[in-house]
Design an enzyme around this catalytic site. Structure first.
Site, PDB file in Angstrom:
ATOM      1  N   ASN A   9       0.877  -1.181   0.000  1.00  0.00           N
ATOM      2  CA  ASN A   9       0.000   0.000   0.000  1.00  0.00           C
ATOM      3  C   ASN A   9       0.910   1.225   0.000  1.00  0.00           C
ATOM      4  OD1 ASN A   9      -1.821   2.044   0.409  1.00  0.00           O
ATOM      5  ND2 ASN A   9      -2.697   1.208   2.287  1.00  0.00           N
ATOM      6  N   ASP A 144      -9.979   0.320  -4.433  1.00  0.00           N
ATOM      7  CA  ASP A 144     -10.968   0.741  -3.435  1.00  0.00           C
ATOM      8  C   ASP A 144     -12.330   0.992  -4.072  1.00  0.00           C
ATOM      9  OD1 ASP A 144      -8.827   0.803  -1.662  1.00  0.00           O
ATOM     10  OD2 ASP A 144      -9.469   2.680  -0.734  1.00  0.00           O
ATOM     11  N   LEU A 205     -15.354   3.068   9.843  1.00  0.00           N
ATOM     12  CA  LEU A 205     -15.074   4.284  10.604  1.00  0.00           C
ATOM     13  C   LEU A 205     -13.625   4.326  11.060  1.00  0.00           C
ATOM     14  CD1 LEU A 205     -18.270   4.114  12.857  1.00  0.00           C
ATOM     15  CD2 LEU A 205     -18.016   5.291  10.660  1.00  0.00           C
ATOM     16  N   GLY A 206     -12.857   5.200  10.443  1.00  0.00           N
ATOM     17  CA  GLY A 206     -11.495   5.474  10.874  1.00  0.00           C
ATOM     18  C   GLY A 206     -11.284   6.969  10.772  1.00  0.00           C
ATOM     19  N   ASN A 207     -10.042   7.407  10.600  1.00  0.00           N
ATOM     20  CA  ASN A 207      -9.818   8.839  10.384  1.00  0.00           C
ATOM     21  C   ASN A 207     -10.543   9.291   9.116  1.00  0.00           C
ATOM     22  OD1 ASN A 207      -8.598  11.295  11.292  1.00  0.00           O
ATOM     23  ND2 ASN A 207      -7.209  11.161   9.550  1.00  0.00           N
ATOM     24  N   GLY A 208     -10.587   8.407   8.118  1.00  0.00           N
ATOM     25  CA  GLY A 208     -11.498   8.541   6.983  1.00  0.00           C
ATOM     26  C   GLY A 208     -12.675   7.630   7.265  1.00  0.00           C
ATOM     27  N   CYS A 280     -10.429  10.182  17.951  1.00  0.00           N
ATOM     28  CA  CYS A 280     -11.653   9.841  18.677  1.00  0.00           C
ATOM     29  C   CYS A 280     -11.375   9.485  20.135  1.00  0.00           C
ATOM     30  CB  CYS A 280     -12.303   8.654  17.967  1.00  0.00           C
ATOM     31  SG  CYS A 280     -14.061   8.684  18.078  1.00  0.00           S
ATOM     32  N   ILE A 328     -12.287   3.065  14.495  1.00  0.00           N
ATOM     33  CA  ILE A 328     -13.287   3.592  15.427  1.00  0.00           C
ATOM     34  C   ILE A 328     -14.437   2.605  15.576  1.00  0.00           C
ATOM     35  CG2 ILE A 328     -14.962   5.447  15.813  1.00  0.00           C
ATOM     36  CD1 ILE A 328     -13.045   7.320  14.276  1.00  0.00           C
ATOM     37  N   GLY A 329     -14.904   2.074  14.464  1.00  0.00           N
ATOM     38  CA  GLY A 329     -16.028   1.137  14.504  1.00  0.00           C
ATOM     39  C   GLY A 329     -15.746  -0.103  15.324  1.00  0.00           C
TER      40      GLY A 329
END
Length: 397
Positions: A9, A144, A205-208, A280, A328-329
């Site tokens: 990546n 993606d 759910l992350g920074n993006g 978060c 986050i999720g």
């Protein structure tokens, strides 16, 4: 180990990699080269519980790739690499699935640079570097955007003159598709249903952050648009906003298009609302201590997400489950509770104890037995890329 896939990546100033065992699907080694372009560029390897960081011989992607090859050779893993898989953010409308890389495919990825000017140039650099270092190995691009190519026209078109779509490719594309594909398959297994008979709303759910409607295993709608700026509130991105903001700020504050775009991408979202942080975890800690900005940011984030779960249910057609994934999720029991508690009208009832237990890698159901299921599932984009690569390279079992 007989066979492995090297997953790459490549970012503009970083190169993340994972070596995936073809048989066990486990990550045998992972690493991150960062600060590429700077004098203190370095690479960190994680292998067998050990973590090592070293400066690179030169601050570029080629040096990072050389360092990976040397490390794999040191630990006798280089010969196990049978193919290389590349994450590519944008494949436009051309790539509806993952693709073996040749000059034609690379040229098509280059044509998509206008749609992802921050990401695709770095991906192409990584691809060309890997081809130079591993000329005999099959290489695969996993996009993606490709998972979202099943969206119907009514979901991906913007209500602007059609010539802008025909001539300038202006439409909704979506991101995080590799994650959605993996999580949708895992959710179907957890529900005991065939993937092509499972309809879900999945929030990555992350920074993006984004959210997608999955109807019978295929993407029916998603929140990110032409770029990753549209949709949910994110770490530093605003998400949905009135386009007239550009004209308003140009008049009121003398800002140009570039400075407004930069503000919406890098100074907004949780950071802009809280005036404290885009993280978060920091915001939850600050909110618990009474920080008004942190409380405000989390409240807006949760409300926007709950609103999107409801609207994406239309795209899904029915709700077999709501799924939370991404950093986050998977880890914020607080935000999951805030969202689910606003969705009682959709038949969701939180199981508080189960929700608190689903952190730090623990997946599972977080709603009551008589509720529409809400699931926490750990995404694994690297494994999805490795599996696609093995299949296209003719290595899959």
């Amino acid at each position: 180990m007989n066979s492995s896939i090297l997953v790459i990546n490549c970012g503009s100033s970083s190169l993340k990699f994972a070596l995936i065992d073809s048989a066990s699907h486990e990550a045998v080694m992972t690493g991150l080269a960062e600060k590429l372009g700077l004098a203190d560029a370095c690479i960190t390897f994680k292998h067998n519980g050990d973590k090592q960081t070293a400066l690179l011989s030169a601050p570029d992607h080629a040096a990072a790739m050389h360092a990976i090859i040397e490390k794999l050779q040191q630990v006798s893993l280089l010969d196990s690499v049978k193919a290389i898989g590349h994450r590519v953010v944008h494949g436009g409308e051309h790539f509806k699935q993952s693709a073996l890389l040749d000059e034609t495919a690379i040229n098509e990825i280059e044509r998509c640079i206008k749609l992802a000017p921050l990401h695709n140039p770095a991906h192409i650099l990584g691809i060309r570097t890997a081809i130079k270092e591993f000329p005999s190995l099959p290489q695969v691009a996993v996009f993606d955007t490709s998972f979202h190519q099943t969206m119907p026209e009514k979901a991906y078109l913007y209500a602007v003159p059609m010539k802008l779509y025909r001539e300038n490719s202006l439409r909704r594309y979506g991101m995080h598709g590799t994650s959605y594909r993996f999580v949708a398959e895992e959710a179907a297994k957890m529900l005991g249903k065939p993937a092509n008979e499972t309809s879900l709303v999945i929030a990555h759910l992350g920074n993006g952050a984004s959210i997608s409607a999955i109807r019978n295993g295929k993407c029916a709608d998603t929140s990110m648009g032409l770029t990753p700026l549209e949709g949910l509130v994110m770490g530093t991105r605003s998400g949905d906003i009135d386009p007239s903001v550009f004209g308003y700020l140009a008049t009121e504050r003398g800002m140009d298009i570039q400075s407004i775009t930069n503000m919406l991408n890098k100074e907004s979202g949780l950071l802009g609302l809280s005036e404290l942080s885009n993280d978060c975890r920091e915001l939850e800690e600050a909110a618990a201590k009474g920080h008004e900005g942190a409380k405000r940011a989390l409240e807006v984030f949760a409300y926007r997400l709950a609103k999107y779960v409801a609207s994406m249910s239309v795209g899904a057609g029915r709700l077999d489950a709501v799924v939370f994934t991404g950093g986050i999720g998977e880890n914020s029991s607080f935000l999951r509770a805030e969202v689910i508690n606003q969705l009682g009208f959709l038949g969701l009832k939180l199981d508080a104890a189960a929700n608190e237990a689903c952190i730090r890698g623990n997946a599972g159901r977080i709603t009551a037995a008589d509720s529409v299921p809400a699931l926490v599932i750990n995404t694994n984009e690297e494994l999805m890329i490795a599996m696609d690569t093995a299949k296209l390279a003719g290595l899959a079992n």
